[in-house]
Write an enzyme that holds these catalytic residues in place. Structure first.
Site, short mmCIF file in Angstrom:
data_model
loop_
_atom_site.label_atom_id
_atom_site.label_comp_id
_atom_site.label_asym_id
_atom_site.label_seq_id
_atom_site.Cartn_x
_atom_site.Cartn_y
_atom_site.Cartn_z
CD GLU A 1 -2.88 -1.23 2.31
OE1 GLU A 1 -4.10 -1.34 2.10
OE2 GLU A 1 -2.39 -1.22 3.45
C1 ACM Z 1 -1.96 -5.46 4.04
O1 ACM Z 1 -3.02 -5.98 4.47
N1 ACM Z 1 -1.93 -4.18 3.73
C2 ACM Z 1 -0.75 -6.24 3.89
#
Ligand code: ACM
Length: 544
Positions: free
Chosen positions: A354
């Site tokens: 992310e």
């Molecule tokens: C994640 O759940 N952002 C690894």
């Protein structure tokens, strides 16, 4: 090596006390209705069955006419001259003494035929047990566990616990009989990596809670604990090179509150506690995103040189280390070097998920600088599967942890085609923070609801297109803690899904079957009651 007794449960919990009281009351009522004058305890001393073990062993051959009974004179006899065997023996005796009240001296095994009691030997195991498996033989006169390593003996001990009546797990002395069903189990894991992850960043969880979680996961032969040590909301490991990371960056958490962090000594104590249970700690420093706590602690890590305020919300994807500044790389190297020095396990997890505040080119440039630092610190790279992006270099041995919700992912298959191994944590199967159903109060639902059958009914060896079983290192069940505050919250979300993921990691696919699994899971319920684990009583499981 000597092992301290398992960490006890620190706090009584009102709902547990209430459920125990209810159970006691109903037992007394039933007894009164039958005209019996009986003093009952919460869990009956029911005998266990060799077919009730979780994870399912590779091979079970019950000898239904035979039972071993652990008596007051029993001893634990261990491979002469082996410190690991003596350590596992002390651990086993520590567990058995609490509920049986027996002395259970631990001593080197005499040579020749194993004597009465429980023997832990490093000779004579079936070759199929490999370096983590074991062979367990129960006859009328003795229990003998044979393995090639301490890890194998430890795994055999976890099976033996499940073959004793549930009350064996009690923290207080109770009456026997302490019977073990006769027969032979020959067992070894399907995958070498069977993991759990605890997010100690969103909400800080103190070392005592982590130790008890280690005890819980070890019951199901999980051998890696991944600690998510840093995120936007908190930095949880004190490092000498950058003291403000913990002192300031660790000073809050989701929703506000004082947060917390582990001192280096506490972290090393956790690592040692885990190692004594054959659990390897995998520390994660999530980068370049998920870094607000670090950015708030050191202004130089920000491209504009201005430190943002601490963050206590639950948004993701807004923060990034400045990938174009040399000072960022000095920082990362300092952090990874110091962390590697206190981490004996093979992996450093660098996050990589992310990174929405970073362009793909900046991301690749960053990871390409950081991966060699991990290797330079003597460790192997582990990262969320976005590190599999084509523009990111392969680094030898690296492991991509898949957390997506589909069964096909080009970043993972690209990484695998270049030699990476994969740990499977599909969010819609293995994320322990997903709600069980729409009425679960804790947790999130962005990846869907994950009831027990959903967590169990998939095959890690063939789940992802382009990822053959030979590329799968194993499985991991992550528990993110945006909504998870207490130890009771952790246990409620982990049980019974954690044992489901553990079984996918351990048991041969030939044993896979939902109906048998849910019955074996049901047999675990009385054990969790005795241990004070407030688990989710899924309607999918025929609890006793
Ligand atoms: C994640 O759940 N952002 C690894």
């Amino acid at each position: 090596m000597s092992l301290p007794a398992p960490s006890g449960s620190a706090r009584p919990h009102p709902s547990r006390l209430r459920s125990t009281a209810t159970r006691l009351a109903s037992v007394v009522l039933l007894a009164a209705g039958a005209g019996l004058v009986t003093v009952s305890t919460a869990a009956p001393a029911t005998a266990a069955s060799m077919s009730d073990v979780v994870p399912a062993p590779a091979s079970v051959r019950p000898d239904s006419g035979t039972t071993y009974t652990l008596g007051p004179d029993a001893r634990v006899l261990t491979e002469p001259g082996s410190a690991p065997a003596a350590g596992v023996g002390a651990y086993l005796a520590g567990i058995l003494r609490r509920s049986t009240g027996y002395a259970l001296p631990v001593a080197p095994a005499p040579s020749g035929t194993p004597a009465s009691g429980v023997s832990l030997l490093l000779t004579g195991a079936d070759p199929s047990v490999g370096d983590q498996g074991y062979q367990l033989d129960v006859t009328a006169s003795a229990v003998v566990i044979r393995a090639r390593t301490g890890a194998g003996l430890f795994n055999g001990v976890q099976t033996l616990r499940q073959l004793l009546p549930p009350r064996i797990e009690s923290a207080t002395v109770g009456p026997g009989p302490w019977t073990v069903p006769g027969g032979r189990i020959v067992d070894h894991p399907r995958f070498g990596y069977r993991g759990a992850m605890l997010d100690v960043a969103r909400h800080f969880h103190p070392a005592g809670t982590v130790k008890r979680y280690i005890d819980r996961i070890a019951l199901y032969k999980i051998n890696y604990l991944h600690l998510h040590l840093s995120d936007d909301q908190g930095w949880r490991i004190a490092l000498d090179a950058r003291p403000r990371l913990a002192a300031y960056g660790g000073s809050t958490q989701v929703g506000g509150g004082s947060g917390g962090y582990y001192t280096k000594a506490e972290y090393q104590d956790l690592v040692a506690y885990a190692a004594q249970r054959y659990v390897t700690i995998v520390p994660e420093i999530d980068m370049p995103g998920h870094t607000n706590a670090a950015l708030a602690s050191y202004a130089e890590l920000n491209c504009d040189g201005v430190a943002p305020p601490l963050y206590t919300g639950t948004d993701v994807g807004f923060s990034s280390l400045c990938t174009s500044k040399e000072s960022t790389y000095t920082f990362v190297k300092d952090v990874l070097t110091e962390l590697a020095a206190i981490t004996p396990g093979p992996y450093l997890h660098i996050g990589g998920d992310e990174a929405h505040a970073t362009s793909p080119a900046q991301y690749a440039a960053f990871v390409n600088r950081v991966q060699p630092m991990v290797a330079g610190a003597g460790k192997t790279v582990m990262g969320w599967h976005q590190i599999g992006a084509a523009a990111v270099d392969h680094s030898p041995g690296r492991v991509a942890q898949y957390w997506g919700t589909t069964t096909s992912d080009s970043q993972v298959s690209t990484a695998v085609s270049r030699g990476a191994k994969v740990v499977l944590s599909p969010a819609n199967r293995a994320y322990l923070d997903m709600k069980y159903t729409s009425s679960t109060t804790l947790g999130q639902d962005w990846a869907g609801y994950v009831e027990v059958r959903t967590a169990y009914d998939w095959n890690p060896g063939s789940y992802l297109r382009g990822v053959p079983s030979s590329a799968v290192l194993g499985v991991e069940a992550p528990l993110w803690t945006e909504t998870i505050v207490t130890e009771d919250d952790i246990e409620y979300m982990a049980f019974p899904r954690l044992p489901a993921i553990a079984e996918l990691g351990w048991s041969p696919w030939s044993t896979h079957g939902w109906d048998a699994f849910r019955r074996r899971l049901a047999a675990q319920g009385p054990r969790w009651d005795v241990m004070g684990i407030g688990f989710y009583r899924s309607p999918q499981v025929p609890w006793a």
